[in-house]
Every structure is written in C-alpha cells, then in structure tokens.
Design an enzyme around this catalytic site. Structure first.
Site, mmCIF file in Angstrom:
data_model
loop_
_atom_site.group_PDB
_atom_site.id
_atom_site.type_symbol
_atom_site.label_atom_id
_atom_site.label_comp_id
_atom_site.label_asym_id
_atom_site.label_seq_id
_atom_site.Cartn_x
_atom_site.Cartn_y
_atom_site.Cartn_z
ATOM 1 N N ASP A 103 37.218 -4.872 -22.093
ATOM 2 C CA ASP A 103 36.825 -5.165 -23.466
ATOM 3 C C ASP A 103 37.944 -4.836 -24.442
ATOM 4 O OD1 ASP A 103 36.420 -2.380 -22.947
ATOM 5 O OD2 ASP A 103 35.119 -2.224 -24.710
ATOM 6 N N GLU A 164 34.590 0.385 -22.826
ATOM 7 C CA GLU A 164 35.414 1.566 -23.110
ATOM 8 C C GLU A 164 35.656 1.723 -24.604
ATOM 9 O OE1 GLU A 164 38.809 4.057 -23.971
ATOM 10 O OE2 GLU A 164 38.673 1.891 -24.356
#
Length: 402
Positions: A103, A164
């Site tokens: 991400d 994350e």
C-alpha cells in the site's frame, strides 16, 4: 576487508541482473492507496505472480477486521486488502522473515498517480521508493539466493501487507505469527538517499477519546449543560503538557460542536503519542488514563477511550546491533559505507522487534521525499541493495545466526 567467494560473486551478479526497474514501473503504475481495495487486489495479483517464481507456497491472507470511531462517535469497521504470504523451506535450520507493504499513502483520487524521470537515474512516482522498489529488492535477493549453494540451509517467510501505511492493524497478528521463532528479519522500507539505515525507532499509538457531556440552551440555561468540546480542548492541553525527551504527543483533531446557541454534548479528541522506550510507553498510557479521569471529574462528563499503541518502541538491543553490524560488514565487502541513526518514524520493524526478533527495517533501495508527490527512487540502488540483501542472507545461512 572481506574477500568474496566465487559462489558469492555469482549470486551477487544474479541479484544485480534482476529486472527490478521494470517491476517497479509496472507495480507503481497501479494505484494501491491503503483504501483502494480494487487497486490493492490488482497489485496483490501482480505480486503473487512474481513471487510464484520462487519455491514454496504463495497465498493471499484475508485481513483482520479494523475498527475506527467516526466523527459522530460511531464504531465503524474498515475493510482492508489481502496480504501476500510466501513460505519456503519451513524445515530448514535457519528461518528468516522478510517483509514489505504493497500500500501507499496516495488515494485513488490523489493527483500523484504517474511516473516521471527527474533526471537520469532518479525516478519520481507513487510508491517507487516506499516501497515497491523494496519489494523488487526482496524478490531479486531471494531469487539469487535460490541459486546459491547455501539455499537449502535457509527457509523464509515473505509477508507483503496491505495496510502498513495506516498502522498494520489488519496485519499485526500475521506479522507476530510469522516472526515467531525466526533467526532474524529484514524489512524493506527505503534507506535514506545517502544509504543510511534507520536504527532505533520510537513507538506510536493513536487514540480517540469520545467525550459525552450534556446539551443545554447556550443563553437560557448554559449552567445545566456539560460542554464536551471544552472538555476535549482541556484534555488536549493536558496531554500536550506530557511532552518530554522520551515522549512526543500530538493532539491532532477535535470532532464535535454544533450551533452557537447549543452547549455541545459530544466531542472526540484524536491524539498520537510516540514514546522512545517501553517504560515511556507504559508511563504515557498511564498518564493518558489519569488525564481522562481528571477530565471526567473536573467537567462532569463521561469519556470512552479507543485505540492503543500499535507500534511498540524499537530499541537496539544486542541481537539487533549484531544484525546491523553484519549488514554493515556485508556492505563493506561490496564497497558500500553502511551506517544507521535513530529516527522518529515507525514501521513494521517495530512490531517484529517487539516479538524479540532482531530486525533491520530499511533494507530497501535509496530514495527520498516519501509520502509526498516529490517521492523519488535512486534506480542504481536497486542492484546495490539487492546485492546487500543477498550477501546478508548468505552470511546468516552460513553462520546459522546473526
């Protein structure tokens, strides 16, 4: 000075020759902001295909549910993307964990969506350094390791999570599960442009304090009200006063309030706390609860605390220091000067270290301006860092320890 063995030289050449730039360009061209589930699904598929070239089993792991408090004080469940997990040789005597994240901080509607060359060798684009470049380095290093005579001595888990950038709430349990029993771990956040690694890191916790007061007419009977907005502001000031060399506190937002003629009966304070040590984390949590109790008493309101410390502090203990020194020595054998400094940021390395596993969490390529539209990747460092990882992996496999 370390002299490389012929087998090591061959492995390092293989690592440097991997098609990392093409992979970064392909992966970074797909938006994978943490909330873009469609983009994350596409990138997860691309990564699963790429990592299937390694032996072992590739799977996509469903995310854990994540709760948050919206501006109205309601508990909401946030959906996250699936995480990629590869397991190779779980029976081998040396077991390692390599982690990254797919991400980025750039949402699907963010203007920063394309790649461009800032100058020869410097690629600007979303996630090029943080951290699709790091994922390419993981794959290159492991592909090279598989051709090494030492491959059978080492097994590994690779975990690429989807959340994350928002704290790994949907993947924390998976990280802890995979870290268990490992000899060491490497995480592929980008190194600084000059190659410096992140050493010790603080912890980080995000909290929402929901405050219930009592509404009343602001002119006719304000004394019958209990102003939740004022209570939230008072709490923000009290928490801000907790700042010290061992604790950073950022009261970030207050949700609440309404018409000027109504005493507000609800407010939500959002705050981030970053303790430098485990003791400071425990003290901060106790001080937070004490401050909330005082607000309830002094303002005659009711408070509910949500959130917690999702990233524990990451001090450099003896085992972690040995791993950093091994990476430094491997760098020296490659003609690289590797140093490390404490940093104010946090990452999955915090979670891994909290499991008692030594970790270096900036093994990715050199880059900078991350989390901004100026983010850049120094392309030559892809090969450089793939070789650094490959040599580090071989040395751990050879020693059986860090």
């Amino acid at each position: 000075m370390t002299i490389l063995k012929p087998s090591e030289t061959a492995t390092l050449e293989r690592a440097a020759d991997a098609p990392m730039l093409a992979q970064v360009e392909r992966w970074a061209a797909v938006n994978s902001g943490t909330g873009n589930l469609a983009g994350l699904k596409t990138v997860a598929g691309l990564l699963a295909d790429a990592f299937s070239a390694l032996p072992g089993t590739v799977r996509l792991v469903a995310p854990d549910p994540v709760e948050s408090i919206d501006a109205a004080g309601r508990v909401q469940t946030i959906e996250r993307g699936a995480h990629l997990h590869l397991r190779v040789r779980p029976e081998a005597p040396v077991q390692l964990l390599l982690t990254g994240h797919m991400d980025t901080v750039f949402a699907a509607d963010h203007p920063f969506q394309s790649l461009k060359w800032l100058e020869p060798g410097v690629l600007n684009g979303p996630g090029t350094a943080d951290m699709k470049g790091g994922i390419a380095v993981i794959l290159a290093a492991l592909s090279a390791l598989e051709a090494s005579p030492l491959a059978e001595r080492v097994g590994y888990d690779v975990m690429i999570n989807s959340d994350e950038e928002t704290g790994s709430h949907a993947s924390a349990a998976l990280i802890a599960e995979l870290a268990r029993g490992k000899t060491a771990a490497l995480t592929y956040e980008p190194a600084l442009p000059d190659g410096t690694l992140a050493g010790a890191r603080p912890g980080s916790g995000n909290f929402s304090v929901l405050i219930h007061g009592r509404s009343a007419h602001a002119g006719r009977n304000p004394e019958d009200g209990r102003n939740a907005l004022v209570a939230a502001a008072d709490l923000a000031l009290r928490l801000n006063a907790l700042k010290s060399p061992d604790l950073k506190v950022n009261p970030a937002k207050i949700d609440g309030g309404g018409p000027n003629n109504v005493v507000p009966d609800q407010a939500i304070l959002r705050v981030n706390m970053r303790p430098m040590t485990p003791d400071a984390m425990a003290a901060a949590e106790a001080a937070l609860r004490d401050a909330i109790a005082a607000i309830q008493r002094d303002h005659d309101v009711h408070c509910h605390l949500y959130g917690g410390f999702n990233r524990p502090p990451k001090p450099l203990d003896a085992a972690a220091t040995r791993l950093f020194e091994l990476v430094r020595d491997c760098g020296a054998a490659l003609g690289l000067s590797i140093g490390w400094n404490a940093t104010g940021g946090v990452c999955d390395g915090n979670n891994i270290a909290a499991c008692g596993i030594p970790v270096v969490d900036t093994m990715g390529p050199r880059g900078g301006a991350i989390h901004s539209s100026d983010e850049f990747l120094i392309v030559d460092s892809l090969a450089e860092r793939a070789q650094l990882s490959a040599l580090t992996l071989m040395k751990i496999a050879e020693r059986g320890t860090v």
